[in-house]
Write a protein that holds these residues in place. Structure first.
Motif, PDB file in Angstrom:
ATOM      1  N   ASP A  99       0.823  -1.205   0.000  1.00 37.79           N
ATOM      2  CA  ASP A  99       0.000   0.000   0.000  1.00 37.79           C
ATOM      3  C   ASP A  99       0.858   1.257   0.000  1.00 37.79           C
ATOM      4  O   ASP A  99       0.475   2.267  -0.557  1.00 37.79           O
ATOM      5  CB  ASP A  99      -0.926   0.022   1.217  1.00 37.79           C
ATOM      6  N   TYR A 100       2.025   1.217   0.612  1.00 34.82           N
ATOM      7  CA  TYR A 100       2.869   2.403   0.676  1.00 34.82           C
ATOM      8  C   TYR A 100       3.547   2.697  -0.655  1.00 34.82           C
ATOM      9  O   TYR A 100       4.031   3.786  -0.862  1.00 34.82           O
ATOM     10  CB  TYR A 100       3.932   2.254   1.765  1.00 34.82           C
ATOM     11  N   GLN A 101       3.563   1.773  -1.576  1.00 30.86           N
ATOM     12  CA  GLN A 101       4.208   1.995  -2.853  1.00 30.86           C
ATOM     13  C   GLN A 101       3.361   2.893  -3.756  1.00 30.86           C
ATOM     14  O   GLN A 101       3.883   3.567  -4.617  1.00 30.86           O
ATOM     15  CB  GLN A 101       4.470   0.667  -3.572  1.00 30.86           C
ATOM     16  N   ILE A 102       2.069   2.921  -3.562  1.00 30.78           N
ATOM     17  CA  ILE A 102       1.172   3.723  -4.399  1.00 30.78           C
ATOM     18  C   ILE A 102       0.738   4.942  -3.585  1.00 30.78           C
ATOM     19  O   ILE A 102      -0.024   4.815  -2.646  1.00 30.78           O
ATOM     20  CB  ILE A 102      -0.053   2.899  -4.844  1.00 30.78           C
ATOM     21  N   PRO A 103       1.233   6.139  -3.935  1.00 34.12           N
ATOM     22  CA  PRO A 103       0.904   7.322  -3.134  1.00 34.12           C
ATOM     23  C   PRO A 103      -0.493   7.858  -3.427  1.00 34.12           C
ATOM     24  O   PRO A 103      -1.056   7.629  -4.486  1.00 34.12           O
ATOM     25  CB  PRO A 103       1.960   8.334  -3.580  1.00 34.12           C
ATOM     26  N   GLY A 104      -1.020   8.593  -2.488  1.00 30.77           N
ATOM     27  CA  GLY A 104      -2.288   9.290  -2.674  1.00 30.77           C
ATOM     28  C   GLY A 104      -3.483   8.366  -2.793  1.00 30.77           C
ATOM     29  O   GLY A 104      -3.497   7.251  -2.277  1.00 30.77           O
ATOM     30  N   LEU A 105      -4.477   8.822  -3.523  1.00 27.49           N
ATOM     31  CA  LEU A 105      -5.718   8.066  -3.659  1.00 27.49           C
ATOM     32  C   LEU A 105      -5.653   6.994  -4.739  1.00 27.49           C
ATOM     33  O   LEU A 105      -6.595   6.239  -4.901  1.00 27.49           O
ATOM     34  CB  LEU A 105      -6.874   9.017  -3.975  1.00 27.49           C
ATOM     35  N   ARG A 106      -4.547   6.947  -5.499  1.00 23.52           N
ATOM     36  CA  ARG A 106      -4.456   5.932  -6.543  1.00 23.52           C
ATOM     37  C   ARG A 106      -4.463   4.525  -5.956  1.00 23.52           C
ATOM     38  O   ARG A 106      -4.896   3.587  -6.587  1.00 23.52           O
ATOM     39  CB  ARG A 106      -3.199   6.142  -7.384  1.00 23.52           C
ATOM     40  N   GLY A 107      -3.965   4.400  -4.735  1.00 23.61           N
ATOM     41  CA  GLY A 107      -3.931   3.093  -4.095  1.00 23.61           C
ATOM     42  C   GLY A 107      -5.176   2.780  -3.294  1.00 23.61           C
ATOM     43  O   GLY A 107      -5.355   1.654  -2.838  1.00 23.61           O
ATOM     44  N   ALA A 108      -6.039   3.736  -3.086  1.00 20.02           N
ATOM     45  CA  ALA A 108      -7.243   3.530  -2.291  1.00 20.02           C
ATOM     46  C   ALA A 108      -8.301   2.785  -3.090  1.00 20.02           C
ATOM     47  O   ALA A 108      -8.350   2.863  -4.313  1.00 20.02           O
ATOM     48  CB  ALA A 108      -7.798   4.874  -1.834  1.00 20.02           C
ATOM     49  N   ARG A 109      -9.129   2.078  -2.373  1.00 21.59           N
ATOM     50  CA  ARG A 109     -10.230   1.369  -3.025  1.00 21.59           C
ATOM     51  C   ARG A 109     -11.392   2.343  -3.181  1.00 21.59           C
ATOM     52  O   ARG A 109     -11.928   2.855  -2.209  1.00 21.59           O
ATOM     53  CB  ARG A 109     -10.638   0.171  -2.179  1.00 21.59           C
ATOM     54  N   THR A 110     -11.759   2.628  -4.428  1.00 24.25           N
ATOM     55  CA  THR A 110     -12.838   3.579  -4.703  1.00 24.25           C
ATOM     56  C   THR A 110     -13.778   2.991  -5.744  1.00 24.25           C
ATOM     57  O   THR A 110     -13.468   2.001  -6.397  1.00 24.25           O
ATOM     58  CB  THR A 110     -12.280   4.906  -5.246  1.00 24.25           C
ATOM     59  N   ALA A 154     -14.664   8.631 -11.941  1.00 23.16           N
ATOM     60  CA  ALA A 154     -15.153   9.378 -13.100  1.00 23.16           C
ATOM     61  C   ALA A 154     -15.421  10.838 -12.740  1.00 23.16           C
ATOM     62  O   ALA A 154     -15.179  11.736 -13.538  1.00 23.16           O
ATOM     63  CB  ALA A 154     -16.417   8.734 -13.646  1.00 23.16           C
ATOM     64  N   VAL A 155     -15.899  11.086 -11.532  1.00 22.28           N
ATOM     65  CA  VAL A 155     -16.227  12.442 -11.119  1.00 22.28           C
ATOM     66  C   VAL A 155     -14.964  13.213 -10.714  1.00 22.28           C
ATOM     67  O   VAL A 155     -14.883  14.416 -10.915  1.00 22.28           O
ATOM     68  CB  VAL A 155     -17.247  12.415  -9.952  1.00 22.28           C
ATOM     69  N   ASN A 156     -13.948  12.531 -10.186  1.00 21.58           N
ATOM     70  CA  ASN A 156     -12.724  13.178  -9.712  1.00 21.58           C
ATOM     71  C   ASN A 156     -11.488  12.622 -10.410  1.00 21.58           C
ATOM     72  O   ASN A 156     -10.611  12.056  -9.775  1.00 21.58           O
ATOM     73  CB  ASN A 156     -12.573  12.972  -8.199  1.00 21.58           C
ATOM     74  N   PRO A 157     -11.349  12.793 -11.720  1.00 20.14           N
ATOM     75  CA  PRO A 157     -10.205  12.190 -12.411  1.00 20.14           C
ATOM     76  C   PRO A 157      -8.879  12.843 -12.037  1.00 20.14           C
ATOM     77  O   PRO A 157      -7.837  12.207 -12.124  1.00 20.14           O
ATOM     78  CB  PRO A 157     -10.520  12.420 -13.891  1.00 20.14           C
ATOM     79  N   GLU A 158      -8.904  14.108 -11.589  1.00 18.15           N
ATOM     80  CA  GLU A 158      -7.653  14.789 -11.263  1.00 18.15           C
ATOM     81  C   GLU A 158      -6.941  14.162 -10.067  1.00 18.15           C
ATOM     82  O   GLU A 158      -5.748  14.371  -9.877  1.00 18.15           O
ATOM     83  CB  GLU A 158      -7.899  16.279 -11.005  1.00 18.15           C
ATOM     84  N   LEU A 159      -7.653  13.376  -9.276  1.00  8.20           N
ATOM     85  CA  LEU A 159      -7.033  12.712  -8.138  1.00  8.20           C
ATOM     86  C   LEU A 159      -6.281  11.453  -8.547  1.00  8.20           C
ATOM     87  O   LEU A 159      -5.451  10.960  -7.787  1.00  8.20           O
ATOM     88  CB  LEU A 159      -8.098  12.354  -7.099  1.00  8.20           C
ATOM     89  N   PHE A 160      -6.564  10.922  -9.722  1.00 11.03           N
ATOM     90  CA  PHE A 160      -6.017   9.629 -10.108  1.00 11.03           C
ATOM     91  C   PHE A 160      -5.084   9.701 -11.308  1.00 11.03           C
ATOM     92  O   PHE A 160      -4.395   8.744 -11.603  1.00 11.03           O
ATOM     93  CB  PHE A 160      -7.164   8.657 -10.421  1.00 11.03           C
ATOM     94  N   ILE A 161      -5.041  10.817 -12.011  1.00 18.52           N
ATOM     95  CA  ILE A 161      -4.197  10.957 -13.186  1.00 18.52           C
ATOM     96  C   ILE A 161      -2.879  11.593 -12.762  1.00 18.52           C
ATOM     97  O   ILE A 161      -2.864  12.549 -11.985  1.00 18.52           O
ATOM     98  CB  ILE A 161      -4.896  11.824 -14.247  1.00 18.52           C
ATOM     99  N   LYS A 162      -1.773  11.086 -13.286  1.00 18.52           N
ATOM    100  CA  LYS A 162      -0.473  11.666 -12.973  1.00 18.52           C
ATOM    101  C   LYS A 162      -0.392  13.079 -13.559  1.00 18.52           C
ATOM    102  O   LYS A 162      -0.905  13.329 -14.645  1.00 18.52           O
ATOM    103  CB  LYS A 162       0.651  10.825 -13.574  1.00 18.52           C
TER     104      LYS A 162
END
Length: 97
Positions: A19-30, A36-44
């Protein structure tokens, strides 16, 4: 003994490290809807697109400022017709001046 399953606490620690290898919300289960509503949180972040956007916004604000300055310059001018019938552009003056 080599085929024996690993103790649960070792598996749990391995997952924590993963889990620590993936920073931010990209590693969270959503959900897909949240992604789709918040793509800026998941795109590099893309630096080229950010630079283009910054330049574009700066130019838009500068253009609006330019139009505002031009409007202020025109506001003080009016077209006057003298007694001979010729038209002249004059600046507005106050009767108090």
């Amino acid at each position: 003994m080599s085929s024996a399953p690993q103790p649960p606490d070792l598996q749990h620690e391995a997952l924590k490290g993963k889990d620590y290898q993936i920073p931010g919300l990209r590693g969270a289960r959503t959900t897909t809807l949240f992604r789709a509503v918040n793509p800026e949180l998941f795109i590099k972040p893309n630096k080229a697109v950010m630079a283009f956007g910054l330049v574009t916004i700066t130019l838009c604000v500068a253009y609006i400022g330019y139009l505002h300055a031009q409007q202020d310059n025109k506001k003080d001018l009016y077209e006057a017709i003298d007694s001979e019938g010729s038209r002249q552009m004059r600046r507005k003056t106050s009767k108090w001046d």
